[in-house]
Design an enzyme around this catalytic site. Structure first.
Site, PDB file in Angstrom:
ATOM      1  N   GLN A 254      -5.055 -41.885  20.256  1.00 14.91           N
ATOM      2  CA  GLN A 254      -6.192 -41.592  21.127  1.00 14.91           C
ATOM      3  C   GLN A 254      -6.789 -40.223  20.832  1.00 14.91           C
ATOM      4  OE1 GLN A 254      -3.455 -43.363  24.563  1.00 14.91           O
ATOM      5  NE2 GLN A 254      -5.255 -42.375  25.432  1.00 14.91           N
TER       6      GLN A 254
ATOM      7  N   GLU B  91      -1.735 -40.391  22.960  1.00 15.34           N
ATOM      8  CA  GLU B  91      -2.448 -39.106  22.980  1.00 15.34           C
ATOM      9  C   GLU B  91      -1.726 -38.078  22.128  1.00 15.34           C
ATOM     10  OE1 GLU B  91      -4.320 -35.898  26.167  1.00 15.34           O
ATOM     11  OE2 GLU B  91      -3.709 -37.879  26.847  1.00 15.34           O
TER      12      GLU B  91
ATOM     13  N   ARG C  40      -1.833 -32.556  37.720  1.00 15.98           N
ATOM     14  CA  ARG C  40      -2.690 -33.614  38.260  1.00 15.98           C
ATOM     15  C   ARG C  40      -1.996 -34.367  39.387  1.00 15.98           C
ATOM     16  NH1 ARG C  40      -7.546 -36.682  36.758  1.00 15.98           N
ATOM     17  NH2 ARG C  40      -7.955 -35.187  35.097  1.00 15.98           N
TER      18      ARG C  40
ATOM     19  N   PHE D 292      -2.104 -40.132  34.513  1.00 18.01           N
ATOM     20  CA  PHE D 292      -1.746 -38.775  34.115  1.00 18.01           C
ATOM     21  C   PHE D 292      -1.152 -37.944  35.256  1.00 18.01           C
ATOM     22  CE2 PHE D 292      -2.597 -34.640  32.011  1.00 18.01           C
ATOM     23  CZ  PHE D 292      -2.209 -34.952  30.723  1.00 18.01           C
TER      24      PHE D 292
ATOM     25  N   THR E  21      -8.583 -31.460  33.343  1.00 19.42           N
ATOM     26  CA  THR E  21      -8.394 -30.245  34.148  1.00 19.42           C
ATOM     27  C   THR E  21      -8.364 -28.992  33.276  1.00 19.42           C
ATOM     28  OG1 THR E  21      -6.008 -30.695  34.148  1.00 19.42           O
ATOM     29  CG2 THR E  21      -7.265 -31.410  36.060  1.00 19.42           C
TER      30      THR E  21
ATOM     31  N   GLU F 148      -8.788 -45.035  34.638  1.00 15.86           N
ATOM     32  CA  GLU F 148      -7.556 -44.751  35.358  1.00 15.86           C
ATOM     33  C   GLU F 148      -7.546 -45.114  36.846  1.00 15.86           C
ATOM     34  OE1 GLU F 148      -5.636 -40.931  33.197  1.00 15.86           O
ATOM     35  OE2 GLU F 148      -7.708 -40.669  33.847  1.00 15.86           O
TER      36      GLU F 148
END
Length: 778
Positions: A212, A247, A325, A359, A459, A730
């Site tokens: 990703q 990721e 998060r 996440f 973030t 998400e």
């Protein structure tokens, strides 16, 4: 062109906001979609396999690889000392994640060497012939043990606070404390990790990898090889699922393939077995949530103090932002007048956990809904009543400031919930279920309605940027490339629709091409639900630049003003004259108009000061709600999800068909996390749920028997996103918290709803049965 013919084509095929099938859907079904393992291998391609360790924590005293190297077909064996420049693939500045273990093993299954052989089978067989001598060290596996053992952290924690939580807890009329365990989750993609590295001239390396985050793989490969990033090109056409697990976790396979390819001057492919993939790569973090809540007799929450401890594994990976998060969503849709939230990213001798859809947000939200549930059972009320009482307010009510001090300006959760409550006939069904439970001896039912408020943006502020490259060829066809990656979520289709809409041409004229670091540099991961927001706007910007040049050309060529030049379906209208798009582009090319542009977008208005715990980390929020009804067998703990009703907010949908699919898929994946999917390590730190035989993802038969999903069609993003849409990746994963809550209600009926069952997640049949027996014993 004849005017009547033009009037028959008032619209284009596949503009924004239209239902259009996924561009590769037919290929997925037919088996013709090319994944990395489908690419014809270059002549002489070699194959790699990981050599895994079998200790949770130990020093490597000796590693005898002679039998490995001696197996016929083995070309070479790589260890940490063979990394040309760096043995680090950590995505953070902590540099705590080696490509291969160097002297110390920090989790059971950590790769210590890699075998490169003529065939994949030989490489795998050889990897099992190593003789490693260890000196065992104390190990910490479970998050609770890590907390009790002193709580070593892999990365600095975060605290969010507003008001006087401790003081108000002491003054609250009612107060309760509790602890909830929230399990992790394996990504279980259809396509596992895979990387193919092909060496080029000089230091050049081309890498095809299922990731990703192509730019991070590019950076990591360059770092390990000791070359600049411009020597490494990373290519991704599609992934067979990502969900966050691709990721950072692809870095290791890409780096090893590249090191071997450079050393041997031959193409090298790594495709681990499913067992090795599950053992050696990170998962969703499991959490232990301790909460202390003060409230009044009506159920109004006055103060909350909660700690979110996470099993992070041996290194930081993305645990910092994941646990951050979790705190950002520990309020879900509710206003806490006084609040203090703290994260504890704990180090354990397990694989380093990583990103997973949501996440950390899902874990934060589940802990939050447990608090609501506790308050409701303590007061003998319907949890929905407590939810509605504590919703964030609107406008300047004073009840719209989050624990991180962001003002909520787009709150539609009450409208979403009340519309769903009515359309799903929640109140009548709940009354009927309570009546049913009074007379049923074995089967008990439960129903719950839970909301979702999910913040959209990375973030880490600087990640909120994207680029796109758009070419218009002189025959009027359009070439699209952007930094987002396609993992089945329909991103390529949506961004192509943006271009079709911008140029007012049929979607068939837009060619979608593979993501590559050679075309769009320095891209962010396709994560944080931001793929369409960022890349759609970047493509829109590229189209804007090209259109401005075309309008200027037309105004000069036809001797008119820019206001008289408009793009209409498959034509350009100049004054009263209609010119077919392809013909117009041919004329522009002949006039030497630049027909290519690099678009760029950065999300506005966001900022975040982590040290102060204050800021505006999210550009906007996506909202949704779900009603779930379940039946449990109180003799076995087995259960069925009988019906689910969902109302979800995607703003003005770019593609309603794709968005509905994302909601349905996200719901089932989240339901699996909260019910059937259980990760289990033994006392030696061995992951025992490492294959389909022991790890249970939802089957088609586990889906809700009745599954009604609707989009909130009246919603439109208040922020200037692409087409006023909202992210959909998400947020839907958190809708099935309603399933967990419904199971809880069914269990609570055993004790006439007087006590919160405190079901941990995943609520497997075993846990449901134990909760039933516990309440029977009371």
């Amino acid at each position: 062109m004849d005017k009547s013919t033009f009037e028959d084509r008032q619209t284009i095929a596949g503009p924004m906001h239209s239902e259009l099938r996924h561009d590769s859907a037919h290929k997925h079904v037919a088996g013709t979609a090319d994944y990395i393992d489908d690419i014809p291998e270059p002549a002489g391609t070699l194959h790699g396999a990981l050599g895994l360790t079998d200790r949770a924590h130990a020093e490597i005293m000796d590693m005898d690889l002679s039998a490995v190297a001696a197996l016929p077909g083995v070309v070479c064996v790589l260890t940490a000392k063979d990394m040309p420049h760096s043995n680090d693939i950590s995505p953070t500045h902590l540099h705590d994640e080696p490509v291969l273990a160097d002297g110390r093993v920090q989790f059971h299954g950590q790769p210590a060497f890699a075998v490169i052989a003529e065939t994949r089978d030989v490489a795998r067989r050889a990897a099992r012939l190593a003789k490693i001598t260890y000196r065992d060290l104390p190990h910490m596996i479970d998050v609770a043990d890590a907390m009790a053992g002193g709580g070593e952290l892999v990365t600095p924690p975060l605290t969010l606070q507003r008001g006087d939580a401790e003081g108000e807890l002491g003054r609250a009329p009612r107060r309760l404390k509790g602890r909830m365990r929230i399990g992790g989750q394996e990504h279980f993609y259809l396509e596992g990790h895979i990387a193919l590295a092909v060496p080029g001239e000089d230091d050049e390396m081309a890498v095809w990898v299922s990731t990703q985050h192509p730019s991070e793989v590019q950076h990591m490969v360059a770092q390990v090889l000791g070359v600049p990033s411009n020597a490494v090109t990373v290519n991704v056409r599609r992934m067979g699922g990502g969900f966050g697990g691709k990721e950072t976790q692809g870095n290791q396979f890409a780096a090893l393939a590249a090191v071997a390819a450079r050393k041997l001057r031959r193409a090298v492919k790594f495709r681990p077995d499913r067992d090795d993939d599950m053992t050696a790569t990170g998962k969703r973090h499991d959490f232990l949530v301790d909460y202390d809540v003060g409230f009044d007799e009506d159920g109004q929450i006055l103060a909350v103090h909660a700690t979110y401890a996470a099993r992070c594994g041996f290194s930081a990976d993305l645990s910092g932002p994941v646990t951050d998060r979790a705190l950002f969503h520990a309020d879900n849709a509710y206003f806490y007048p006084h609040v203090k939230l703290t994260s504890q990213p704990l180090k354990t001798n397990t694989v380093s956990n990583t990103a997973f859809r949501g996440f950390g947000g899902p874990q934060g939200m589940v802990g939050c809904e447990r608090i609501i549930e506790e308050v409701a059972y303590a007061l003998g009320k319907d949890p929905l009543e407590i939810r509605k009482l504590n919703f964030y307010g609107d406008g300047n009510s004073g009840r719209n400031i989050t624990p991180y001090h962001q003002k909520i300006e787009d709150n539609i959760i009450r409208q979403i919930v009340e519309e769903l409550e009515a359309s799903a006939d929640y109140q009548a069904r709940r009354s009927a279920i309570i009546d049913f439970n009074r007379s049923s001896r074995v089967i008990r039912k439960g129903i719950a309605l839970t909301p979702v408020k999910f913040g959209i943006s990375f973030t880490l502020t600087h990640l909120n940027q994207a680029g796109a490259l758009v070419h218009v060829y002189n025959d009027g066809s359009v070439h699209l490339n952007h930094g987002g990656t396609e993992m089945g979520q329909g991103l390529y289709t949506k961004v192509a629709q943006v271009l079709a809409d911008s140029f007012q041409i049929d979607i068939g004229r837009v060619k979608i091409t593979a993501t590559t670091t050679g075309k769009v540099p320095n891209t962010s991961a396709t994560a944080a639900s931001s793929g369409s927001d960022l890349n759609g706007m970047a493509a829109f910007d590229a189209a804007r630049q090209i259109k401005e040049r075309l309008v200027a050309f037309a105004a000069e060529r036809w001797q008119t003003t820019a206001e008289n030049v408009t793009f209409v379906p498959n034509h350009v209208k100049i004054g009263e004259e209609l010119v077919p798009f392809a013909e117009f582009i041919g004329q522009a090319y002949a006039a030497r108009v630049q027909l290519s542009a690099a678009g760029f977008y950065k999300t506005p208005k966001i900022h975040w000061d982590r040290s102060a715990g204050r800021g505006t980390p999210f550009y906007y929020f996506a909202y949704g709600a779900a009603v779930s009804e379940v039946s449990i067998d109180t003799l076995t703990g087995e259960y069925l999800v009988d019906r689910v009703d969902v109302l979800h907010d995607v703003g003005r949908s770019l593609n309603p068909a794709i968005d509905l699919g994302q909601i349905e898929g996200g719901f089932v994946q989240g339901m699996g996390w909260l019910t059937t999917e259980e990760l289990w390590w033994d006392e030696k730190g061995r992951l025992r749920t490492h294959a389909p035989s022991t790890y249970k993802i939802p089957l088609a038969s586990d889906r809700p028997k009745i599954f009604n999903v609707r989009l909130a069609e009246w919603s439109e993003n208040v922020e200037k996103t692409i087409g006023r849409s909202k992210a959909v990746g998400e947020p839907p994963l958190m809708l099935p918290i309603s399933v967990l809550e419904a199971l809880s209600m069914a269990v609570a009926s055993i004790a006439d709803y007087r006590e919160c069952p405190r079901l941990d997640a995943p609520a497997t049949p075993e846990r449901v049965l134990m909760a039933v027996e516990r309440l029977r014993g009371r």
